[in-house]
Design an enzyme around this catalytic site. Structure first.
Site, PDB file in Angstrom:
ATOM      1  N   ASN A 151      32.709  41.330  50.149  1.00 26.69           N
ATOM      2  CA  ASN A 151      32.291  41.437  48.748  1.00 26.69           C
ATOM      3  C   ASN A 151      30.785  41.654  48.582  1.00 26.69           C
ATOM      4  O   ASN A 151      30.353  42.394  47.712  1.00 26.69           O
ATOM      5  CB  ASN A 151      32.772  40.221  47.950  1.00 26.69           C
ATOM      6  CG  ASN A 151      32.173  38.935  48.428  1.00 26.69           C
ATOM      7  OD1 ASN A 151      31.928  38.756  49.630  1.00 26.69           O
ATOM      8  ND2 ASN A 151      31.925  38.017  47.528  1.00 26.69           N
ATOM      9  N   GLY A 205      35.904  45.309  63.879  1.00 24.86           N
ATOM     10  CA  GLY A 205      37.343  45.282  64.158  1.00 24.86           C
ATOM     11  C   GLY A 205      38.065  44.413  63.166  1.00 24.86           C
ATOM     12  O   GLY A 205      37.490  43.960  62.173  1.00 24.86           O
ATOM     13  N   GLY A 207      40.097  41.186  61.599  1.00 27.04           N
ATOM     14  CA  GLY A 207      39.871  39.743  61.637  1.00 27.04           C
ATOM     15  C   GLY A 207      40.755  39.040  62.641  1.00 27.04           C
ATOM     16  O   GLY A 207      40.300  38.197  63.409  1.00 27.04           O
ATOM     17  N   GLY A 211      37.882  39.096  65.210  1.00 24.33           N
ATOM     18  CA  GLY A 211      37.447  37.819  64.613  1.00 24.33           C
ATOM     19  C   GLY A 211      38.045  36.641  65.367  1.00 24.33           C
ATOM     20  O   GLY A 211      37.352  35.691  65.734  1.00 24.33           O
ATOM     21  N   GLU A 249      32.529  28.706  54.322  1.00 26.68           N
ATOM     22  CA  GLU A 249      32.254  29.009  52.907  1.00 26.68           C
ATOM     23  C   GLU A 249      33.457  29.788  52.405  1.00 26.68           C
ATOM     24  O   GLU A 249      33.639  30.939  52.784  1.00 26.68           O
ATOM     25  CB  GLU A 249      31.010  29.889  52.774  1.00 26.68           C
ATOM     26  CG  GLU A 249      29.763  29.405  53.502  1.00 26.68           C
ATOM     27  CD  GLU A 249      28.968  28.414  52.696  1.00 26.68           C
ATOM     28  OE1 GLU A 249      29.285  28.212  51.523  1.00 26.68           O
ATOM     29  OE2 GLU A 249      28.030  27.823  53.264  1.00 26.68           O
ATOM     30  N   CYS A 283      32.236  35.161  45.001  1.00 32.85           N
ATOM     31  CA  CYS A 283      32.897  33.853  45.106  1.00 32.85           C
ATOM     32  C   CYS A 283      32.422  32.908  44.002  1.00 32.85           C
ATOM     33  O   CYS A 283      33.093  31.946  43.676  1.00 32.85           O
ATOM     34  CB  CYS A 283      32.646  33.254  46.478  1.00 32.85           C
ATOM     35  SG  CYS A 283      30.904  33.178  46.889  1.00 32.85           S
ATOM     36  N   GLU A 461      25.099  25.615  53.896  1.00 30.15           N
ATOM     37  CA  GLU A 461      24.111  26.525  54.454  1.00 30.15           C
ATOM     38  C   GLU A 461      22.964  26.586  53.458  1.00 30.15           C
ATOM     39  O   GLU A 461      22.962  25.866  52.465  1.00 30.15           O
ATOM     40  CB  GLU A 461      24.749  27.894  54.729  1.00 30.15           C
ATOM     41  CG  GLU A 461      25.841  27.775  55.798  1.00 30.15           C
ATOM     42  CD  GLU A 461      26.420  29.095  56.292  1.00 30.15           C
ATOM     43  OE1 GLU A 461      26.057  30.158  55.784  1.00 30.15           O
ATOM     44  OE2 GLU A 461      27.258  29.028  57.211  1.00 30.15           O
TER      45      GLU A 461
HETATM   46  P1  NDP Z   1      39.017  37.059  54.577  1.00 29.06           P
HETATM   47  O1  NDP Z   1      39.196  35.617  54.809  1.00 29.06           O
HETATM   48  O2  NDP Z   1      40.195  37.949  54.590  1.00 29.06           O
HETATM   49  O3  NDP Z   1      38.028  37.664  55.668  1.00 29.06           O
HETATM   50  C1  NDP Z   1      36.712  37.201  55.903  1.00 29.06           C
HETATM   51  C2  NDP Z   1      36.274  37.634  57.292  1.00 29.06           C
HETATM   52  O4  NDP Z   1      37.075  36.967  58.243  1.00 29.06           O
HETATM   53  C3  NDP Z   1      36.452  39.118  57.557  1.00 29.06           C
HETATM   54  O5  NDP Z   1      35.432  39.557  58.418  1.00 29.06           O
HETATM   55  C4  NDP Z   1      37.793  39.148  58.241  1.00 29.06           C
HETATM   56  O6  NDP Z   1      37.964  40.289  59.010  1.00 29.06           O
HETATM   57  C5  NDP Z   1      37.697  37.897  59.091  1.00 29.06           C
HETATM   58  N1  NDP Z   1      38.950  37.337  59.556  1.00 29.06           N
HETATM   59  C6  NDP Z   1      40.200  37.491  59.035  1.00 29.06           C
HETATM   60  N2  NDP Z   1      41.103  36.825  59.791  1.00 29.06           N
HETATM   61  C7  NDP Z   1      40.427  36.217  60.791  1.00 29.06           C
HETATM   62  C8  NDP Z   1      40.793  35.379  61.890  1.00 29.06           C
HETATM   63  N3  NDP Z   1      42.061  35.038  62.117  1.00 29.06           N
HETATM   64  N4  NDP Z   1      39.830  34.924  62.712  1.00 29.06           N
HETATM   65  C9  NDP Z   1      38.556  35.249  62.483  1.00 29.06           C
HETATM   66  N5  NDP Z   1      38.130  36.064  61.487  1.00 29.06           N
HETATM   67  C10 NDP Z   1      39.050  36.536  60.645  1.00 29.06           C
HETATM   68  O7  NDP Z   1      38.194  37.180  53.230  1.00 29.06           O
HETATM   69  P2  NDP Z   1      37.805  38.505  52.459  1.00 29.06           P
HETATM   70  O8  NDP Z   1      37.050  39.428  53.369  1.00 29.06           O
HETATM   71  O9  NDP Z   1      39.008  39.001  51.745  1.00 29.06           O
HETATM   72  O10 NDP Z   1      36.728  37.948  51.415  1.00 29.06           O
HETATM   73  C11 NDP Z   1      37.066  37.436  50.197  1.00 29.06           C
HETATM   74  C12 NDP Z   1      37.068  35.926  50.235  1.00 29.06           C
HETATM   75  O11 NDP Z   1      35.810  35.439  50.628  1.00 29.06           O
HETATM   76  C13 NDP Z   1      37.331  35.317  48.874  1.00 29.06           C
HETATM   77  O12 NDP Z   1      38.251  34.268  48.998  1.00 29.06           O
HETATM   78  C14 NDP Z   1      35.983  34.764  48.467  1.00 29.06           C
HETATM   79  O13 NDP Z   1      36.042  33.686  47.581  1.00 29.06           O
HETATM   80  C15 NDP Z   1      35.423  34.360  49.778  1.00 29.06           C
HETATM   81  N6  NDP Z   1      33.970  34.250  49.676  1.00 29.06           N
HETATM   82  C16 NDP Z   1      33.398  32.998  49.726  1.00 29.06           C
HETATM   83  C17 NDP Z   1      32.032  32.853  49.578  1.00 29.06           C
HETATM   84  C18 NDP Z   1      31.382  31.510  49.667  1.00 29.06           C
HETATM   85  O14 NDP Z   1      30.180  31.472  49.865  1.00 29.06           O
HETATM   86  N7  NDP Z   1      32.098  30.409  49.532  1.00 29.06           N
HETATM   87  C19 NDP Z   1      31.164  34.022  49.328  1.00 29.06           C
HETATM   88  C20 NDP Z   1      31.873  35.259  49.300  1.00 29.06           C
HETATM   89  C21 NDP Z   1      33.229  35.361  49.471  1.00 29.06           C
HETATM   90  P3  NDP Z   1      38.626  41.634  58.409  1.00 29.06           P
HETATM   91  O15 NDP Z   1      38.240  41.766  56.993  1.00 29.06           O
HETATM   92  O16 NDP Z   1      38.030  42.676  59.235  1.00 29.06           O
HETATM   93  O17 NDP Z   1      40.093  41.465  58.601  1.00 29.06           O
END
Ligand code: NDP
Length: 486
Positions: A151, A205, A207, A211, A249, A283, A461
């Site tokens: 985002n 790559g 997640g 990830g 987070e 978020c 953080e």
């Molecule tokens: P995701 O949880 O889908 O993904 C976040 C990251 O984690 C991506 O890089 C993703 O990779 C990776 N990921 C996914 N699965 C795994 C795994 N099993 N192991 C390790 N890494 C993994 O979130 P979104 O990208 O959809 O982001 C939106 C979410 O983030 C919302 O819920 C939002 O609220 C939250 N958010 C929270 C914030 C905060 O500060 N609290 C700030 C901003 C957003 P990939 O996308 O490549 O699959």
């Protein structure tokens, strides 16, 4: 077609397994680049590079570390326009937002931690009467993992990487596969700024592949993750038996409490922003709006009128206030929630439709949507939608507002609009949130702790909290002279 590459040991490389993913421009709904679909082997290579770089980087003087991080900040600033264009293209956000928020903040993250590390001190405890002195060593952890969402791509990627590096760690990082472009460009900047090879490794790559390989790597000591609550829970389950340090987070469903005595015009303008900035994909967006009953009808009318004036359009157009949402799948998810809201008895006050933008007909555009709900427990008021959708509900008094605000599994942020200092103070204390804004929103001082409670995360953080997370505290106890052990 643009080929985005991994940045490992200071070199741009493709994936070891030779497989690639498509990267889509959401404003056009078209593939514009390909991206390594990295696997465990790439993470291992990145880990080895980071481990090899650690002894020298962790022993690099603070002024030198600070100088290199400041150079990265300078170069991000110098490349404001191309970086903002890249962010907007990758994410669908208005270019004006990337120019004014995302990229300046990415630079500020590096600049802030370049300075903060030179001011970071640890404690000393004299055990009086025993000729004993304790002091705390704060040492870098080693190789750490940073995983960030789509985002606010570069903004959140650098929010993790900058303190990790400042504290003397070396990093294996994975940006979201959906928005990898600016982190790819950051690798180039790091090389130019003289960051030694292997100190920062960026692996692209999926997640659940790349990830997951970071999270399960036995030698990666800590994971700083920002993303969805479900993914965070999975990471916590995976990392806990390995005793990794974790900072999570996660998602939010943030209340925006509007009292009758507030500065109405300021509140109205800010509430439009806190609802729909970045297409509601922050978020911290205030997605549940609760309004005191005596001003509810007035607010509803004024708010809907303002929301209907928002210009949805192509990200690069200077008039655009709401761009494209990040992907087709995400648009479908948001639309499903709009449908659900109505099935649950919600009243659609405005929005709810796709927007066809001339010359960008295949892009993922949605009207900003306002829904009046009757039941605070309905799914639309309880689950994170993370799109341009907000709900409205009246409240009677402070106690009712508090009860409604806290009746949710999330606890990231809350906003309160009131001129009454007593109300503001009581709510600041009683709201279940990691961040409370009074008469403002998204007003961030980088020295302050940042994070969520409940299902919005674990850990803090920001400022010295981030430097504490990325270091291990070790107490050293010295007895001198004829001191006696108590
Ligand atoms: P995701 O949880 O889908 O993904 C976040 C990251 O984690 C991506 O890089 C993703 O990779 C990776 N990921 C996914 N699965 C795994 C795994 N099993 N192991 C390790 N890494 C993994 O979130 P979104 O990208 O959809 O982001 C939106 C979410 O983030 C919302 O819920 C939002 O609220 C939250 N958010 C929270 C914030 C905060 O500060 N609290 C700030 C901003 C957003 P990939 O996308 O490549 O699959």
């Amino acid at each position: 077609m643009l080929e985005i590459r991994n940045y490992i040991n200071g070199v741009e490389t493709g994936p070891g397994n030779g497989t690639w993913l498509d990267v889509i421009n959401p404003a056009l709904g078209e593939v514009y680049a390909k991206l390594p679909r990295s696997g465990e082997a790439d993470i291992e290579t990145a880990y080895k590079a980071a481990a090899a770089a650690f002894p020298t980087w962790s022993d690099t003087t603070l002024p030198e570390r600070s100088r290199i991080l400041s150079s990265i900040a300078d170069m991000i600033e110098e490349q404001l326009i191309p970086l903002a264009e890249a962010e907007s293209k990758d994410n669908g956000k208005p270019l004006s937002l990337a120019l004014s928020v995302d990229i300046p903040r990415a630079s500020a993250n590096f600049r802030f931690f370049a300075h903060a590390i030179t001011q970071f001190a640890s404690e000393a405890h004299e055990s009086v009467g025993t000729q004993t002195m304790n002091f705390t060593l704060r040492q870098p952890l080693g190789v750490v993992g940073c995983i960030s969402p789509w985002n606010l791509p570069l903004y959140l990627f650098t929010w993790k990487i900058a303190p990790a590096l400042a504290a003397g760690n070396t990093v294996v990082a994975k940006p979201s596969e959906v928005t990898p472009l600016t982190s790819y460009l950051l690798g180039k900047i790091c090389t130019e700024a003289g960051l030694p090879k292997g100190v920062l490794n960026i692996v692209h790559g999926l997640g659940n592949e790349a990830g997951e390989a970071i999270v399960t790597h036995p030698q990666i000591k800590a994971i700083s993750f920002t993303g969805g609550t479900k993914t965070g829970a999975h990471i916590a389950r995976t990392a806990a038996p390995m005793f990794k340090k974790l900072s999570l987070e996660l998602g939010g469903k943030n209340p925006n409490l509007i009292f009758a005595d507030c500065d109405y015009q300021k509140m109205l303008a800010t509430t439009v922003r806190s609802s729909f900035a970045n297409q509601g994909q922050i978020c911290l967006c205030g997605s549940r709006i609760f309004v005191q009953a005596s001003v509810y009808e007035q607010f509803k009318k004024d708010f809907v009128q303002r929301v209907q004036q928002l210009v949805v359009g192509a990200p690069e157009a200077s008039t655009t206030q709401v761009g494209a949402v990040v992907s087709e799948a995400h648009r479908d998810k948001i639309e499903a929630y709009i449908k659900l809201a109505q099935e649950e008895g919600g009243i659609l006050l405005c929005g709810g439709n796709r927007v066809s933008v001339p010359d960008f007909e295949q892009g993922y555009y949605l009207e900003p949507t306002v829904i009046e709900v009757k039941d605070n427990q309905c799914r639309v008021n309880q689950e994170e939608i993370f799109g341009p959708v907000v709900t409205l509900m009246p409240f009677t008094d402070e106690a009712d507002a508090l009860e409604k605000a806290n009746a949710v599994r999330y606890g990231l942020s809350a906003t309160v609009w009131t001129q009454n200092i007593d109300t503001a103070m009581r709510l600041s204390k009683n709201l279940e949130a990691g961040v409370v804004w009074i008469n403002t929103w998204l007003n961030r001082d980088l020295r302050t702790p940042f994070g969520g409670t409940k299902d919005s995360g674990v850990g803090r953080e920001g400022g010295f909290e981030a430097l504490r997370f990325f270091t291990e505290a070790k107490n050293v106890c010295i007895q001198y002279g004829n001191g006696k052990t108590p």
